[in-house]
Design a protein around this motif. Structure first.
Motif, PDB file in Angstrom:
ATOM      1  N   LYS C 125       0.822  -1.206   0.000  1.00 18.82           N
ATOM      2  CA  LYS C 125       0.000   0.000   0.000  1.00 18.82           C
ATOM      3  C   LYS C 125       0.861   1.263   0.000  1.00 18.82           C
ATOM      4  N   PHE C 126       0.479   2.219  -0.852  1.00 16.34           N
ATOM      5  CA  PHE C 126       1.130   3.536  -0.862  1.00 16.34           C
ATOM      6  C   PHE C 126       0.020   4.567  -0.743  1.00 16.34           C
ATOM      7  N   PHE C 127      -0.322   4.959   0.495  1.00 14.12           N
ATOM      8  CA  PHE C 127      -1.494   5.800   0.691  1.00 14.12           C
ATOM      9  C   PHE C 127      -1.100   7.260   0.958  1.00 14.12           C
ATOM     10  N   ASP C 128      -1.977   8.176   0.520  1.00 10.45           N
ATOM     11  CA  ASP C 128      -1.818   9.617   0.746  1.00 10.45           C
ATOM     12  C   ASP C 128      -0.558  10.178   0.081  1.00 10.45           C
ATOM     13  N   VAL C 129      -0.421   9.910  -1.205  1.00 11.91           N
ATOM     14  CA  VAL C 129       0.743  10.413  -1.948  1.00 11.91           C
ATOM     15  C   VAL C 129       0.298  11.296  -3.128  1.00 11.91           C
ATOM     16  N   GLY C 130      -0.717  12.128  -2.907  1.00 14.76           N
ATOM     17  CA  GLY C 130      -1.284  12.972  -3.961  1.00 14.76           C
ATOM     18  C   GLY C 130      -0.309  13.987  -4.546  1.00 14.76           C
ATOM     19  N   VAL C 131      -0.638  14.519  -5.711  1.00 13.98           N
ATOM     20  CA  VAL C 131       0.296  15.375  -6.450  1.00 13.98           C
ATOM     21  C   VAL C 131       0.548  16.738  -5.826  1.00 13.98           C
ATOM     22  N   ALA C 132      -0.316  17.161  -4.856  1.00 12.17           N
ATOM     23  CA  ALA C 132      -0.064  18.466  -4.237  1.00 12.17           C
ATOM     24  C   ALA C 132       1.210  18.455  -3.405  1.00 12.17           C
ATOM     25  N   GLY C 133       1.737  17.256  -3.107  1.00  7.90           N
ATOM     26  CA  GLY C 133       3.036  17.147  -2.425  1.00  7.90           C
ATOM     27  C   GLY C 133       3.816  16.065  -3.147  1.00  7.90           C
ATOM     28  N   ILE C 134       4.286  16.411  -4.338  1.00  9.21           N
ATOM     29  CA  ILE C 134       4.808  15.410  -5.273  1.00  9.21           C
ATOM     30  C   ILE C 134       6.015  14.665  -4.693  1.00  9.21           C
ATOM     31  N   HIS C 135       6.726  15.275  -3.724  1.00  8.91           N
ATOM     32  CA  HIS C 135       7.882  14.609  -3.114  1.00  8.91           C
ATOM     33  C   HIS C 135       7.474  13.312  -2.405  1.00  8.91           C
ATOM     34  N   ARG C 136       6.225  13.253  -1.922  1.00 14.44           N
ATOM     35  CA  ARG C 136       5.761  12.019  -1.264  1.00 14.44           C
ATOM     36  C   ARG C 136       5.701  10.865  -2.254  1.00 14.44           C
ATOM     37  N   LEU C 137       5.360  11.181  -3.498  1.00 15.31           N
ATOM     38  CA  LEU C 137       5.321  10.141  -4.528  1.00 15.31           C
ATOM     39  C   LEU C 137       6.729   9.771  -4.990  1.00 15.31           C
ATOM     40  N   LEU C 138       7.544  10.795  -5.220  1.00 15.59           N
ATOM     41  CA  LEU C 138       8.916  10.534  -5.675  1.00 15.59           C
ATOM     42  C   LEU C 138       9.654   9.648  -4.670  1.00 15.59           C
ATOM     43  N   ALA C 139       9.326   9.824  -3.388  1.00 14.07           N
ATOM     44  CA  ALA C 139      10.010   9.055  -2.337  1.00 14.07           C
ATOM     45  C   ALA C 139       9.746   7.555  -2.426  1.00 14.07           C
ATOM     46  N   VAL C 140       8.611   7.172  -3.035  1.00 17.27           N
ATOM     47  CA  VAL C 140       8.279   5.744  -3.110  1.00 17.27           C
ATOM     48  C   VAL C 140       8.324   5.211  -4.540  1.00 17.27           C
ATOM     49  N   ARG C 141       8.838   6.008  -5.446  1.00 21.14           N
ATOM     50  CA  ARG C 141       8.857   5.648  -6.874  1.00 21.14           C
ATOM     51  C   ARG C 141       9.443   4.253  -7.113  1.00 21.14           C
ATOM     52  N   ASP C 142      10.588   3.956  -6.547  1.00 17.80           N
ATOM     53  CA  ASP C 142      11.256   2.687  -6.832  1.00 17.80           C
ATOM     54  C   ASP C 142      10.494   1.497  -6.262  1.00 17.80           C
ATOM     55  N   GLN C 143       9.881   1.704  -5.107  1.00 19.57           N
ATOM     56  CA  GLN C 143       9.081   0.624  -4.515  1.00 19.57           C
ATOM     57  C   GLN C 143       7.879   0.274  -5.406  1.00 19.57           C
ATOM     58  N   ILE C 144       7.254   1.304  -5.984  1.00 18.07           N
ATOM     59  CA  ILE C 144       6.113   1.042  -6.865  1.00 18.07           C
ATOM     60  C   ILE C 144       6.580   0.324  -8.135  1.00 18.07           C
ATOM     61  N   GLU C 145       7.695   0.790  -8.689  1.00 18.17           N
ATOM     62  CA  GLU C 145       8.227   0.174  -9.913  1.00 18.17           C
ATOM     63  C   GLU C 145       8.510  -1.307  -9.707  1.00 18.17           C
ATOM     64  N   ALA C 146       8.814  -1.681  -8.497  1.00 15.10           N
ATOM     65  CA  ALA C 146       9.133  -3.092  -8.213  1.00 15.10           C
ATOM     66  C   ALA C 146       7.906  -4.002  -8.217  1.00 15.10           C
ATOM     67  N   CYS C 147       6.716  -3.431  -8.252  1.00  6.76           N
ATOM     68  CA  CYS C 147       5.492  -4.246  -8.255  1.00  6.76           C
ATOM     69  C   CYS C 147       5.139  -4.682  -9.687  1.00  6.76           C
ATOM     70  N   ASN C 148       4.234  -5.643  -9.805  1.00 11.58           N
ATOM     71  CA  ASN C 148       3.850  -6.165 -11.125  1.00 11.58           C
ATOM     72  C   ASN C 148       2.737  -5.377 -11.794  1.00 11.58           C
ATOM     73  N   ALA C 149       1.900  -4.718 -10.985  1.00 14.84           N
ATOM     74  CA  ALA C 149       0.812  -3.924 -11.537  1.00 14.84           C
ATOM     75  C   ALA C 149       0.480  -2.874 -10.490  1.00 14.84           C
ATOM     76  N   VAL C 150      -0.108  -1.758 -10.935  1.00 11.84           N
ATOM     77  CA  VAL C 150      -0.348  -0.644 -10.028  1.00 11.84           C
ATOM     78  C   VAL C 150      -1.809  -0.200 -10.134  1.00 11.84           C
ATOM     79  N   VAL C 151      -2.515  -0.243  -8.997  1.00 13.04           N
ATOM     80  CA  VAL C 151      -3.856   0.320  -8.928  1.00 13.04           C
ATOM     81  C   VAL C 151      -3.723   1.701  -8.295  1.00 13.04           C
TER      82      VAL C 151
END
Lengths: 233, 233, 233, 233, 233, 233, 233, 233
Positions: C125-151
């Motif tokens: 789970k990667f919760f509360d990573v909306g674009v208004a604070g894009i650094h929160r998403l960038l911080a987990v970028r590699d972890q998401i890429e490691a998954c097989n599919a993304v909802v």
């Protein structure tokens, strides 16, 4: 033309007692938004004249008031209909199919069934035969084809009438239901789907309007009956 | 992080040359609304870097400008695509199915086909298998099931993905087309139909977006290829 | 073709017991609008046959009826799901990412999580990573890429899938939520945003349809598992 | 079931030659968006098999190509239809009424007329009888009642079917047209008006879909014919 | 109050010559739908009074008429603007940022640029920095923050203002463009996206209204200039 | 870049504690749809870090939970806001005008007022000055012009911002409200009215979004303050 | 009732020659979508009977055909009207005001003017008095009040009728125009604005329907004339 | 111009006490969304000044508060109106017709009736005369024609105004109601129907706005009264 004989002014309504003569069926009461008192008052005028009345979109309170005022009244709760059949309409030959896509579409399908039966038709039900399991529809194809008219009730994407129309040669009347969520927009998705059906000759009624579809199917079936019996319908 | 290396500013655009690395495919040019000069300029930068470029929603004028500037460019007119494949992408195992409902949906279906092929996929086409003649779909059911992913293109009521989803176990990506009239509202009817599909797991792209569906299918197929070959995708 | 074996008519429904065979997962029950009795009756038929059932859009009343009838049933209240896993589905390799934009999107995200887990997938789970604070998403970028599919689940303007699509090479399934107000029009704003995403290859499901997105992601992940293990999926 | 016999794959289309058998009428070609070559190719396959074909939403270019390829083809320009009737369909008893509200609705009304006639029906036309001059409708009331089915074509507020339904006992199929301006929104106003008709039993087809209404009326009329002649329809 | 002095009636228009006094900028002419003669006549009245005029949504024909009548007029074709600056407005301190998502948004962005410059502002352009390649935006974050106000132009899903708002502390005025297709509905998708932005404080103007956004930004910048120079604005 | 320092993961949310630094104001909590516990938990994290928090769209239950957990919290019931100002933000020079059309628009106008005050601004209110009695607006024209920014709140046809824009030279931020009925469609009429304002430079926020308009106005006012005091804002 | 006397069937139309008697004005021809021949044929029938005819939404081709067939016909090009006044309608006392917001609304305003004049009314024009410069409206307030009825034509946000309604005691008929862009949606914004007017008693006609507004105003003015002269209208 | 005398600022509202003078009727209070206290406070100010007040969209709670504060206040529950007539408005000659289509439209029709009567008009009611039984309308045609103005209230497809307009020469003001279901969309179907009426000169007010229609009719009737009595209205 003596218009004054053709309706009865009871204050809240001008009851159209000439309708049976003009249109083939007596006036039907749309219960929604009417007080129980209004429903009873209008019903009594129509029963007096025709011995029969049908109320659609009825609720429990109206049903209780009707039961008290006209003990012979019958309440079909799932179908949200009340009927008084002191002088039932004559039975018509043949059957009408009521086909529905999913369990959630039942109240609308049942409104169609009750309306058809009060109008003198025999009904065969084909419930829960949606396109996501097309084999369920194929299994009953011949039984549907054997009916005189087909009412098809579906929510979601409203695809069932298209599939039926591709298999069946009888008149198909489609009823979109408000069953769905998200971008269903209260039945709009199913309505647009049915209006744009790739199946030729599908006609459509308003969202959740099981009564209207039944009325149209009953009109067709009554004509066939008359034709078979050599009457002008 | 050296952002200055990851895009090239050519005035009218900042070409995202890092995209192949990040997202698996190089940047694709959306031709609509761009001048032939802009299309050529951006294409040259991408070809220089990657040896390959795809332009969607291209028109004749852009195709001529591209042919003049980059003789190896190929124009797929029905699909409205231009491709340069000086250094083609590696071929991927398995096939992707492109299924479409009617003859009028062909331009969108062909956009999906060209995109998939440029991205290294083998495509099998199943055209004109709409639900109004469901036997046409049943006849090819097993062939579709044998593919790795299924792009389903349909206009009108957009019912085809629901029927396919009820028969097939593979990922299904639905493309509503603007084919229809009257209350079709430019593809809205098909779009809503697909979003409300009673078939589980259908995902949807924008109206007429054959490219987007192909991109998604190619992403899935590339992963499968990598899995089969023991690579991390 | 012996269609009579492929569904069981229990009156209110024709249970599609052939579905697991055809589509890869057994039939899932959409709880909304069904009576607790109907839910129990249909669940029992499916559990009998497959040892497992999932009910989405369930409510407390249905959960109590299920607990009484099938003690092994588990109620996931925030996700509005009920599951019976007497014979759990086989575990699948790899993980699926469920990403969501804000705290208010949690019920939809959790519906996706429960569905994925019941279908045998491991979820991150990667919760509360909306674009208004894009650094929160960038911080987990590699972890998401490691998954097989993304909802990706988002309300408001639905921009998160575009940002994710620009960073990640895996299949992305976007779920617009009805979270918003004013000109959000019950999720329409987020839905249109996602359909028009500038991120290539984003596919979209209906508003608040966490189940549908999970189903699609599970289909992809199951295929990958089969490919890795040399099976035909 | 030998599905391979039931359609003919001609590349751009899978011609559904089994349709006449299943649905009562042979496949009709929707001309819009098809090339003249495609129209001719599909027409030839159908004429070969059935001796008759109907093309709707046809244009001049298609008409010329058809005239060259199949000299017997007839172009109804106002109705935008092309017909080949080498082996005309059998004539059906009785008449169908085509009623229209205003002069601007004529192309849609004529599409209904041509379709009905090609399908073997006799048509009576009641044109320009809109509700703003209700006496024009009252003057032809009895003539309409004498028909077996009524196609009502109207633009603007789409009120004509309601008025007809209040006077007539026969099946009424309403066709909203895109005739109007301002807040008519391409036929939406008329469509909504007809779907919400206070006249019971009105069924509706897509905006400008004269063909669809005619198809439905022809289905009813064919059944009546069979009933009168003691055939199963 | 001598209202008769505050506008000039030239027949087709009542030119609001008091506007500069009341609102800070002279009246601007919306060219769309006006004849070249009308444009020239109104322009001449304003130039006479203020020595400056701006025409937006201008076309070639109007530009030619203006060039003939007022040789000093300047035509910005991509921006669809004509300007006469015989007596230019005073230059204002600081800069305004005009940020745009993609190459196709350029005409709207350029309309904003020309308006800002005619109104005395210095503009810095940040073009083609959409969220699908977020590194392009991060690379110019500090340069944007250094400006006094930010006009953000985007089509598609309109996500760019949200991303900018999460990075920048200056007033952000978002302009949705009609760039997109399918379910973009002429800019509606981008408009709804921006109105529902999760980035706080984003304000929005009409679709493609680069002029309006520039006007708002110029108002802010003029105030800042006055504040810095100790004037009441 | 040490992203791990810039937000705090508290399970249900990733609190964006860097926001004040980046965007000028600390994160504000949107209360709607959050549990009282979530509101308290997130508030505590922000207060801990910044000594101040604002919650919009708050309800009584949340207010009670906040009062219990953080006794200094203040509940503005009409404005539906809760504020904790242990370390108030610095006061800013000048005033912001909040103008509203009718009594029914007060809750939205008050949300703007509370937000502005918590953000350090002085507010002057001009309530019930709708265009149906234009003399009420003319009477306060000079007082509004004396403010640094103007928030205009209106329902119905949303005409007030146009009238204000024609009289005032300061930045105008329009807030459509959902006040209206019938064809108001939940604020859509006012929203469209404001987006199409004939008054130049009006910018618009989402329906009922008093907070968003206040945020934008506060951003402008803070800049002016800095400019007057020779600071970079 | 001899209905056969009350209309004349000319094939493409049933000309309603009784209309003048019933409704006060002879039938008016809506030119749009009619062939020049049809326009001439219908006009001749009406002129024969009444000595006067009005055609709205006329084009150049129709005007030429009319000039050839009926030399007395007059073409008002900007108003898109053709009139034949061989036997002009009697002049009515008093004046009707036609007020319009901007130069671009002129064609619609002129359609109202021509209709009013053909119907025997004297018209005073107040053009280009939109709310963005409210002093222009205030300057003519007393002149408008002196008229018997007021037609107000406006595009954009459609605010002008509200402002007029707050100043004037006479009947106000609002005409939204399709003048606008972006989120104006072909006049929808102005239409909704006018329907939601905060000015009491404003009534509205269809988008761009200058004729309809004029008809309503003429009906009022004719009644006033009759009342003043002691006639029953 | 002493604007300060023309409204009274009571905090929550600026009561427009000059309105009677300017517009012919005193300010009317829209009750919906106002607290009982606000309603009483504003009412008292108006009664003080004018001896009369009307509150529309009132509820029971407001009625009780009014009864307590101003004993002479009268509550019309079905019409949802409260009136205080300490100094009734002068009676006006002639009658206004209020025509309605069905029983469910009564609340809106009654709002029109109460408003008209409070404004000094005599009203004749024609209820339940919808187009599905057109003889009911024909029966009262002459009585309606004898009135000075006609308010027509209808839901469903909103066809009644068209039928009335084809029979009557008096001003017709149409009120669409939200009575309907399915694709009625809260009154949109009836609203569009009326705006697109084929009956010339029909003007329309907002959905369910019985007050607005009555206001417009009263304005017409007052003028006629003045004309008959030789007054300037």
């Amino acid at each position: 033309m003596s218009d004054h004989l053709k309706f009865i002014d009871i204050g809240v309504a001008r009851v159209d007692v000439d309708r049976h003569q003009r249109c083939g069926f007596p006036e039907v009461i749309f219960g929604q938004g009417k007080t129980p008192e209004d429903v009873v008052a209008i019903s009594q005028k129509i029963v007096e004249r025709h011995g029969i009345v049908l109320i659609t979109r009825a609720n429990d309170e109206q049903a209780e008031a009707m039961a008290a005022a006209i003990p012979a009244s019958q309440y079909y709760r799932r179908a949200r209909c009340i009927a008084v059949e002191a002088a039932p309409l004559a039975k018509v030959d043949g059957t009408v199919a009521v086909v529905c896509a999913g369990t959630s579409d039942l109240p609308v399908a049942e409104e169609a069934v009750v309306t058809l039966e009060v109008f003198g038709n025999t009904v065969t039900k084909f419930f829960d035969v949606g396109v996501a399991g097309i084999h369920r529809l194929l299994a009953v194809r011949d039984q549907i084809e054997a009916c005189n008219a087909v009412v098809v009730v579906a929510g979601m994407e409203g695809a069932l009438p298209s599939a039926v129309a591709g298999l069946i040669s009888k008149p198909i009347i489609a009823v979109p239901t408000s069953v769905g969520y998200g971008a269903h927009f209260g039945g709009l998705a199913a309505l647009l789907g049915m209006l744009n059906s790739c199946g030729s000759g599908v006609t459509v009624v308003n969202i959740d309007n099981g009564f209207g579809a039944a009325y149209a199917a009953a009109t067709i079936n009554r004509q066939l009956h008359a034709a078979r019996h050599g009457q002008s319908s």
